[in-house]
Design a protein around this motif. Structure first.
Motif, PDB file in Angstrom:
ATOM      1  N   HIS A  81       0.833  -1.199   0.000  1.00 55.68           N
ATOM      2  CA  HIS A  81       0.000   0.000   0.000  1.00 55.68           C
ATOM      3  C   HIS A  81       0.869   1.250   0.000  1.00 55.68           C
ATOM      4  O   HIS A  81       1.227   1.788   1.046  1.00 55.68           O
ATOM      5  CB  HIS A  81      -0.969   0.025   1.189  1.00 55.68           C
ATOM      6  CG  HIS A  81      -2.027   1.055   1.014  1.00 55.68           C
ATOM      7  ND1 HIS A  81      -3.283   0.758   0.524  1.00 55.68           N
ATOM      8  CD2 HIS A  81      -2.021   2.394   1.191  1.00 55.68           C
ATOM      9  CE1 HIS A  81      -3.990   1.871   0.430  1.00 55.68           C
ATOM     10  NE2 HIS A  81      -3.239   2.884   0.830  1.00 55.68           N
ATOM     11  N   HIS A  83       1.766   5.114  -2.251  1.00 54.06           N
ATOM     12  CA  HIS A  83       1.355   6.153  -3.214  1.00 54.06           C
ATOM     13  C   HIS A  83       2.636   6.660  -3.858  1.00 54.06           C
ATOM     14  O   HIS A  83       3.244   7.603  -3.381  1.00 54.06           O
ATOM     15  CB  HIS A  83       0.602   7.265  -2.492  1.00 54.06           C
ATOM     16  CG  HIS A  83      -0.683   6.781  -1.882  1.00 54.06           C
ATOM     17  ND1 HIS A  83      -1.822   6.620  -2.627  1.00 54.06           N
ATOM     18  CD2 HIS A  83      -0.990   6.367  -0.631  1.00 54.06           C
ATOM     19  CE1 HIS A  83      -2.797   6.156  -1.849  1.00 54.06           C
ATOM     20  NE2 HIS A  83      -2.322   5.990  -0.631  1.00 54.06           N
ATOM     21  N   CYS A 109      -5.882   3.534  -3.093  1.00 54.45           N
ATOM     22  CA  CYS A 109      -6.916   4.502  -2.672  1.00 54.45           C
ATOM     23  C   CYS A 109      -7.598   5.156  -3.871  1.00 54.45           C
ATOM     24  O   CYS A 109      -8.022   6.315  -3.809  1.00 54.45           O
ATOM     25  CB  CYS A 109      -6.335   5.560  -1.747  1.00 54.45           C
ATOM     26  SG  CYS A 109      -5.544   4.871  -0.287  1.00 54.45           S
ATOM     27  N   TYR A 183     -12.788   9.736  -1.279  1.00 54.77           N
ATOM     28  CA  TYR A 183     -12.219  10.780  -2.136  1.00 54.77           C
ATOM     29  C   TYR A 183     -13.133  11.104  -3.319  1.00 54.77           C
ATOM     30  O   TYR A 183     -13.970  10.302  -3.730  1.00 54.77           O
ATOM     31  CB  TYR A 183     -10.847  10.333  -2.655  1.00 54.77           C
ATOM     32  CG  TYR A 183      -9.839  10.111  -1.555  1.00 54.77           C
ATOM     33  CD1 TYR A 183      -9.417  11.163  -0.753  1.00 54.77           C
ATOM     34  CD2 TYR A 183      -9.330   8.842  -1.311  1.00 54.77           C
ATOM     35  CE1 TYR A 183      -8.501  10.963   0.263  1.00 54.77           C
ATOM     36  CE2 TYR A 183      -8.401   8.623  -0.291  1.00 54.77           C
ATOM     37  CZ  TYR A 183      -7.997   9.686   0.494  1.00 54.77           C
ATOM     38  OH  TYR A 183      -7.097   9.486   1.504  1.00 54.77           O
ATOM     39  N   HIS A 211      -9.684   1.489  -0.069  1.00 57.70           N
ATOM     40  CA  HIS A 211      -9.813   2.445   1.036  1.00 57.70           C
ATOM     41  C   HIS A 211     -11.311   2.627   1.184  1.00 57.70           C
ATOM     42  O   HIS A 211     -11.955   3.258   0.357  1.00 57.70           O
ATOM     43  CB  HIS A 211      -9.106   3.754   0.681  1.00 57.70           C
ATOM     44  CG  HIS A 211      -9.234   4.816   1.730  1.00 57.70           C
ATOM     45  ND1 HIS A 211      -8.299   5.812   1.883  1.00 57.70           N
ATOM     46  CD2 HIS A 211     -10.194   5.047   2.666  1.00 57.70           C
ATOM     47  CE1 HIS A 211      -8.675   6.606   2.883  1.00 57.70           C
ATOM     48  NE2 HIS A 211      -9.828   6.172   3.359  1.00 57.70           N
ATOM     49  N   HIS A 241      -5.238  -0.227   4.651  1.00 52.84           N
ATOM     50  CA  HIS A 241      -4.989   0.417   5.950  1.00 52.84           C
ATOM     51  C   HIS A 241      -6.135   0.227   6.947  1.00 52.84           C
ATOM     52  O   HIS A 241      -6.797   1.184   7.345  1.00 52.84           O
ATOM     53  CB  HIS A 241      -4.613   1.890   5.805  1.00 52.84           C
ATOM     54  CG  HIS A 241      -5.401   2.677   4.780  1.00 52.84           C
ATOM     55  ND1 HIS A 241      -6.757   2.796   4.821  1.00 52.84           N
ATOM     56  CD2 HIS A 241      -5.004   3.359   3.687  1.00 52.84           C
ATOM     57  CE1 HIS A 241      -7.169   3.542   3.810  1.00 52.84           C
ATOM     58  NE2 HIS A 241      -6.118   3.890   3.091  1.00 52.84           N
ATOM     59  N   ASP A 404       1.431   2.935   3.386  1.00 58.64           N
ATOM     60  CA  ASP A 404       0.547   4.006   2.904  1.00 58.64           C
ATOM     61  C   ASP A 404       1.349   5.274   2.584  1.00 58.64           C
ATOM     62  O   ASP A 404       0.812   6.377   2.605  1.00 58.64           O
ATOM     63  CB  ASP A 404      -0.547   4.303   3.941  1.00 58.64           C
ATOM     64  CG  ASP A 404      -1.738   5.055   3.343  1.00 58.64           C
ATOM     65  OD1 ASP A 404      -1.760   5.264   2.109  1.00 58.64           O
ATOM     66  OD2 ASP A 404      -2.636   5.438   4.118  1.00 58.64           O
TER      67      ASP A 404
HETATM   68 ZN   LIG Z   1      -6.150   5.373   1.591  1.00 59.13          ZN
END
Ligand SMILES: [Zn+2]
Length: 523
Positions: A81, A83, A109, A183, A211, A241, A404
């Motif tokens: 996980h 980004h 995510c 999001y 997520h 997460h 994350d």
């Molecule tokens: Zn997330």
């Protein structure tokens, strides 16, 4: 004669081609923690042509040799996980390397690169130190097809175009579909839209990583949605997460674990990942301002803010959630990176309110949050979990360790320490100090469990024929000096990091090598 460790010799000194030889690399005398969860044993590891050639008592020499006496030798950690869309700009990703991570999965995510083939081609061209796999992000696909019009379901034609984008990404080697349902614009998707896209990922054998829509008191609703997607799209599902966010949700770890176990017992493949901190990190606005007010982009947000009636509704919604979550105020929220005014970095929202407005009343805190968002937004750190829940989740056999985080620009802003310390923190705090889990189990959560779950073939275990992603560390010294107030410190205790057979850190020093490569589904 070869003196073998009977239970451990998985291949002899004779290579697959049948002749004895000098190996590219021999790691001698380390404590082998092979990633499977089996008990650690002392042995040598031989590497040839980027693969593990043999494990046992190695008498043949290596062109390079590492003395690993007193150290653990484990598979390179796989962080499922992250980004890391900007990995080509920070190709060494030293924060990951220094905590033992040799393979990252990005695109989480709901946010990913749109063109996976191009992303991988760039990484191959520029070179990276770690291996990179990616998910295709639902928000990325939805934004591309539905443009600025978010707060509605897609038309049949739009859904079809979204399906095509997911299909192309999977063909290009994405390992699955991710969602980020707090999001924009994914938060406006209904479950049936996600099921439709997850079916495409499933048809290629990928995973669904989410997520979830809620991580607070409403987490059961969110888990129901995740298991619905898993069931209807016939796809393995990963809770990204895993956490219980906010005081009103605390203390429910056992209930959530029972839910997840029951879902597995019903035949679903459900797994989870977790970072080892009781604070989360995401956008200040995304976390603290209702989506309906941020929908449609920055310009529309500012228009709403300028309209007194709408602004009053925004403020009321924020006050309501502060009361409902029993937080009192925004002391739990820290500004990590506010580009327009870095003086705010590292301050809590009340401290930032004092700085910007001369007052830290709840009204001024809310004004500060709304203003930060109007000026382009900021990354935040949110202290919102209980240590007891965290420990219970971490002890679960289907929980893997994931940061994350992304590649860190050393010294830039005040980011969450997880990007520097996550794996080291598990090994020091939860294995060595608290003895919550055995070291073999911790390593399994960082290696074979993620490799199997995300189908990264021939990685995640020290086993002949497997790719030689290897980390060497001192279990007594591994530590995570990165803290919330002073995050820019690399993890300590990792002496050697080997990626695809090539050392990227040797005796604590970075080499110039960038042997990482794109990792495609089932490759
Ligand atoms: Zn997330």
């Amino acid at each position: 004669m070869i003196r073998s460790l009977a239970s451990l010799v998985l291949a002899s000194l004779v290579t697959l081609t049948g002749r004895a030889q000098t190996y590219d690399l021999v790691i001698r005398g380390g404590l082998i923690i092979d990633g499977s969860g089996r008990p650690a044993q002392r042995a040598d590891v031989a590497v040839q042509d980027g693969r593990i050639a043999a494990i046992g008592k190695i008498t043949s020499p290596g062109r390079a040799e590492i003395d690993a006496a007193g150290h653990a030798v484990a598979p390179g950690f796989i962080d499922v996980h992250t980004h890391s869309e900007d990995i080509a700009d920070l190709p060494v990703a030293e924060n990951f390397l220094r905590m033992g991570v040799t393979t990252i999965v990005t695109g989480n995510c709901g946010g990913s690169t749109l063109n996976v083939a191009e992303f991988f081609a760039t990484l191959t061209r520029t070179g990276v130190a770690v291996n990179v796999a990616t998910l295709i992000g639902h928000n990325t696909v939805r934004l591309k097809i539905m443009g600025g019009s978010f707060a509605r379901p897609p038309t049949a034609a739009e859904l079809d175009q979204m399906r095509k984008l997911v299909d192309q990404a999977m063909r290009d080697g994405a390992v699955g579909l991710s969602t980020g349902l707090i999001y924009l614009p994914g938060t406006f998707a209904r479950t049936d839209e996600i099921v439709a896209l997850a079916k495409v990922a499933s048809s290629h054998g990928g995973i669904y990583a989410s997520h979830m829509r809620y991580e607070d008191i409403r987490i059961r609703e969110a888990l129901d949605e995740l298991t619905t997607v898993a069931r209807e799209a016939r796809i393995p599902a990963e809770v990204s997460h895993l956490k219980l966010s906010g005081p009103t949700a605390w203390g429910r770890a056992e209930e959530i674990i029972a839910y997840l176990d029951a879902a597995r017992a019903s035949g679903l493949q459900i797994t989870h990942d977790q970072y080892a901190y009781t604070a989360s990190s995401t956008g200040i606005g995304a976390n603290l301002i209702e989506a309906e007010f941020r929908e449609g982009g920055a310009k529309r947000y500012r228009e709403r803010l300028a309209d007194p009636a709408t602004k009053a509704r925004m403020v009321a919604a924020m006050k309501k959630s502060i009361v409902e979550e029993k937080r009192g105020d925004y002391t739990f929220a820290v500004i990590a990176n506010f580009k327009p005014d870095p003086r705010a970095n590292g301050l809590t929202v009340p401290q930032a309110a004092k700085l910007f407005r001369g007052s830290d009343t709840l009204d001024d805190q809310i004004e500060t949050i709304l203003e930060i968002e109007a000026r382009g937004g900021a990354q935040g750190v949110f202290h919102g979990m209980s240590e007891d829940d965290l420990r219970k989740f971490l002890a679960q056999p289907f929980t893997m360790v994931a940061s994350d985080a992304g590649p860190r620009k050393f010294g830039d802003a005040v980011p969450h320490p997880r990007g520097y310390g996550n794996n080291a923190r598990v090994l020091s705090r939860y294995v060595r100090e608290q003895k919550l889990i055995a070291i073999e189990e911790a390593v399994r959560k960082m290696t074979s469990l993620p490799a199997q779950t995300f189908q990264l073939k021939n990685r995640g275990e020290l086993r002949p024929g497997f790719v030689a992603d290897i980390v060497i560390f001192d279990p007594e010294k591994v530590t995570d000096p990165s803290t919330f107030s002073d995050p820019h410190h690399y993890a300590e205790g990792f002496t050697d990091i080997i990626v695809n057979g090539t050392p990227v850190i040797r005796a604590g020093q970075l080499t110039e090598a960038r042997p990482g490569r794109p990792v495609r589904l089932n490759e």
